[in-house]
Enzyme design. Sequence first.
Site, PDB file in Angstrom:
ATOM      1  N   SER A  19       0.812  -1.220   0.000  1.00 28.43           N
ATOM      2  CA  SER A  19       0.000   0.000   0.000  1.00 28.43           C
ATOM      3  C   SER A  19       0.845   1.270   0.000  1.00 28.43           C
ATOM      4  O   SER A  19       1.635   1.480  -0.905  1.00 28.43           O
ATOM      5  CB  SER A  19      -0.980  -0.022   1.176  1.00 28.43           C
ATOM      6  OG  SER A  19      -1.902   1.039   1.096  1.00 28.43           O
ATOM      7  N   HIS A  20       0.706   2.100   1.022  1.00 32.06           N
ATOM      8  CA  HIS A  20       1.367   3.396   1.075  1.00 32.06           C
ATOM      9  C   HIS A  20       2.745   3.327   1.721  1.00 32.06           C
ATOM     10  O   HIS A  20       3.373   4.358   1.943  1.00 32.06           O
ATOM     11  CB  HIS A  20       0.482   4.388   1.837  1.00 32.06           C
ATOM     12  CG  HIS A  20       0.078   3.867   3.194  1.00 32.06           C
ATOM     13  ND1 HIS A  20      -0.814   2.833   3.356  1.00 32.06           N
ATOM     14  CD2 HIS A  20       0.460   4.222   4.440  1.00 32.06           C
ATOM     15  CE1 HIS A  20      -0.966   2.579   4.638  1.00 32.06           C
ATOM     16  NE2 HIS A  20      -0.205   3.405   5.320  1.00 32.06           N
ATOM     17  N   ASP A  48      -2.087   6.729  -3.647  1.00 28.63           N
ATOM     18  CA  ASP A  48      -0.982   6.091  -2.925  1.00 28.63           C
ATOM     19  C   ASP A  48      -0.342   4.957  -3.725  1.00 28.63           C
ATOM     20  O   ASP A  48      -0.581   4.809  -4.923  1.00 28.63           O
ATOM     21  CB  ASP A  48      -1.466   5.598  -1.568  1.00 28.63           C
ATOM     22  CG  ASP A  48      -2.397   4.396  -1.669  1.00 28.63           C
ATOM     23  OD1 ASP A  48      -3.099   4.288  -2.681  1.00 28.63           O
ATOM     24  OD2 ASP A  48      -2.414   3.568  -0.739  1.00 28.63           O
ATOM     25  N   ASP A  58      -0.695   1.670  -4.043  1.00 30.87           N
ATOM     26  CA  ASP A  58      -1.489   0.694  -4.799  1.00 30.87           C
ATOM     27  C   ASP A  58      -2.802   1.264  -5.326  1.00 30.87           C
ATOM     28  O   ASP A  58      -3.631   0.527  -5.859  1.00 30.87           O
ATOM     29  CB  ASP A  58      -1.759  -0.554  -3.961  1.00 30.87           C
ATOM     30  CG  ASP A  58      -2.645  -0.291  -2.753  1.00 30.87           C
ATOM     31  OD1 ASP A  58      -2.635   0.841  -2.244  1.00 30.87           O
ATOM     32  OD2 ASP A  58      -3.345  -1.217  -2.313  1.00 30.87           O
ATOM     33  N   ASP A 110      -5.430   2.834  -3.788  1.00 30.15           N
ATOM     34  CA  ASP A 110      -6.723   2.747  -3.097  1.00 30.15           C
ATOM     35  C   ASP A 110      -6.998   3.927  -2.161  1.00 30.15           C
ATOM     36  O   ASP A 110      -8.117   4.070  -1.676  1.00 30.15           O
ATOM     37  CB  ASP A 110      -6.879   1.421  -2.349  1.00 30.15           C
ATOM     38  CG  ASP A 110      -5.860   1.202  -1.243  1.00 30.15           C
ATOM     39  OD1 ASP A 110      -5.001   2.091  -1.040  1.00 30.15           O
ATOM     40  OD2 ASP A 110      -5.906   0.136  -0.601  1.00 30.15           O
ATOM     41  N   ARG A 111      -6.011   4.789  -1.925  1.00 34.17           N
ATOM     42  CA  ARG A 111      -6.233   5.968  -1.082  1.00 34.17           C
ATOM     43  C   ARG A 111      -6.226   7.232  -1.934  1.00 34.17           C
ATOM     44  O   ARG A 111      -5.777   7.224  -3.074  1.00 34.17           O
ATOM     45  CB  ARG A 111      -5.160   6.066  -0.002  1.00 34.17           C
ATOM     46  CG  ARG A 111      -5.182   4.912   0.978  1.00 34.17           C
ATOM     47  CD  ARG A 111      -4.179   5.121   2.091  1.00 34.17           C
ATOM     48  NE  ARG A 111      -4.208   4.001   3.022  1.00 34.17           N
ATOM     49  CZ  ARG A 111      -3.900   4.087   4.309  1.00 34.17           C
ATOM     50  NH1 ARG A 111      -3.543   5.254   4.831  1.00 34.17           N
ATOM     51  NH2 ARG A 111      -3.940   3.034   5.086  1.00 34.17           N
ATOM     52  N   LYS A 116     -11.336   0.112  -1.372  1.00 34.36           N
ATOM     53  CA  LYS A 116     -11.335   1.568  -1.499  1.00 34.36           C
ATOM     54  C   LYS A 116     -10.654   1.932  -2.812  1.00 34.36           C
ATOM     55  O   LYS A 116      -9.859   1.156  -3.339  1.00 34.36           O
ATOM     56  CB  LYS A 116     -10.673   2.232  -0.301  1.00 34.36           C
ATOM     57  CG  LYS A 116      -9.337   1.677   0.153  1.00 34.36           C
ATOM     58  CD  LYS A 116      -8.902   2.381   1.434  1.00 34.36           C
ATOM     59  CE  LYS A 116      -7.610   1.808   1.999  1.00 34.36           C
ATOM     60  NZ  LYS A 116      -7.805   0.565   2.760  1.00 34.36           N
TER      61      LYS A 116
END
Length: 537
Positions: free
Chosen positions: A107-108, A271, A273, A275-276, A370
């Site tokens: 992710s982030h 971010d 991947d 999703d944010r 998300k």
Amino acid sequence: MRHPFPDQKPGTSGLRKKVPVFQEPGYTEAFIQSIFDSLEGIEGKTLVIGGDGRFYNREVIQTAIRMAAANGFGRVLVGQGGILSTPAASHLIRKNKAFGGLILSASHNPGGPTEDFGIKYNISNGGPAPEKITEAMYARTQTIDRYLIADFDDVDLDQTGVFEAGGMAIEVVDPVTDYAELMETLFDFDAIRALVSGGFMVAFDAMHAVTGPYAREILVRRLGVDPALVFNATPLEDFGGHHPDPNLVHARMLYDLMMGPDAPDFGAASDGDGDRNLIIGRNIFVTPSDSLAMLAANAHLAPGYKGGLKGIARSMPTSGAADRVAAKLGVEMHETPTGWKFFGNLLDAGRCTICGEESAGTGSDHVREKDGLWAVLLWLNILAVRRQSALEIVRDHWAEYGRTYYSRHDYEAIETENANRLMAALEDSFGSLAGRQVGSLTVEKADSFSYHDPVDGSVSRNQGLRIFFEGGARLVFRLSGTGTSGATLRVYMERHEPDVSRHDQETQTALAPVIEAAETLAGIRKHTGRDAPTVIT
């Protein structure tokens, strides 16, 4: 393999470790095999594989393809170049009725040879594996003594097409096309194009992460955004040495641009991947909690949501701004624990349409993750229809619903014992809190949050401590993460202000009575030795 690995317990977002850990002989294979061993009925089924392009992504994809063949999958769909954003992977799983998918991402978190890597399994609805599956995966990691892997040459991930190896079909697909087509069914691209062609300037920071190709295709090619305002659009294995987290610290360049004298009209970032999201209008940062409320209030302006919302859901620490929208719309409002998986049941059952959490995640029932670009496109659709600035939309929303001042204070790397002692002492005090005066606030009630899933009846307890004050202010205390670096205490503070004349206060100033109450009631300084939080967001 010689032995199981004791440290392969997946969290909400799968297994995350440093790259050198995943590079240990047999480590990655043991975890992937434990996933496959925990699933039933995979013979001949389709598996989606993709990642965010971080270091070690390509190597693990080749391993996962060979293992999928050896374990009996009939087809693998993999993103070209190994690239697939998390929401795009969710969509591919759903569109192709796949059995599930492996998403390779942290992710982030930072990427690189000594930084983070992750493997997450998503189920057939496109969402993260529920706890019963992740628990089965972990149990298998503790006893596994072998893994199955086929022997064939590496797949050319850079060439789209269908290949055959190990008795399995391998389809390398354009990672963007299917997702872009889904977005065109949800939003009025003609209206957004007209807005942009009329001189409305959009800036987007892809942070050298997965959404660069998506931004080029959707924002630039399909919507006409100036490519010079799409920054850091080439995915890099180390994210350019930066932290791909779309917040005001790591997306500072975008923030400074949007607050400057020659700011574009609208700015956004995503971010690692995809999703944010970060939403910034000219001279206005929109908090994730406010963004959720404003998207829900205006979603009907986009074609995909013109029929209205079935409901709204938010994680418990997220502010109550969206609750006021749900009340006005007359739809269900759901408050869940932190973790996107808790929204899955509600979405599948048709109990909510839009959901979000304070940590920069928003999404809807179009996928089961998300979705950062989805949020950006819905904002652009709203701006295109209303023909107002982001600042005007925010102020109109506050005028109608009131402003919910909101902030999170993180106290990082606290001694775990001290953090647990603080939480225990605070909860022990709850029986006598009601009616207590704390500065200018009066405690209304306090509890330990438990979630009763209205779909499957499951109960999740001890999800955070909540203190409510008369007039609508609220405090939430949660511990996040334990280990050698201790624990992180997260303190969430909010206060509702209905008076429009008081909507221009600085956030920390507006929240001063709630911040003071947090110290008085929890004794943060006494228990942790800290005079101030490590991070304020």
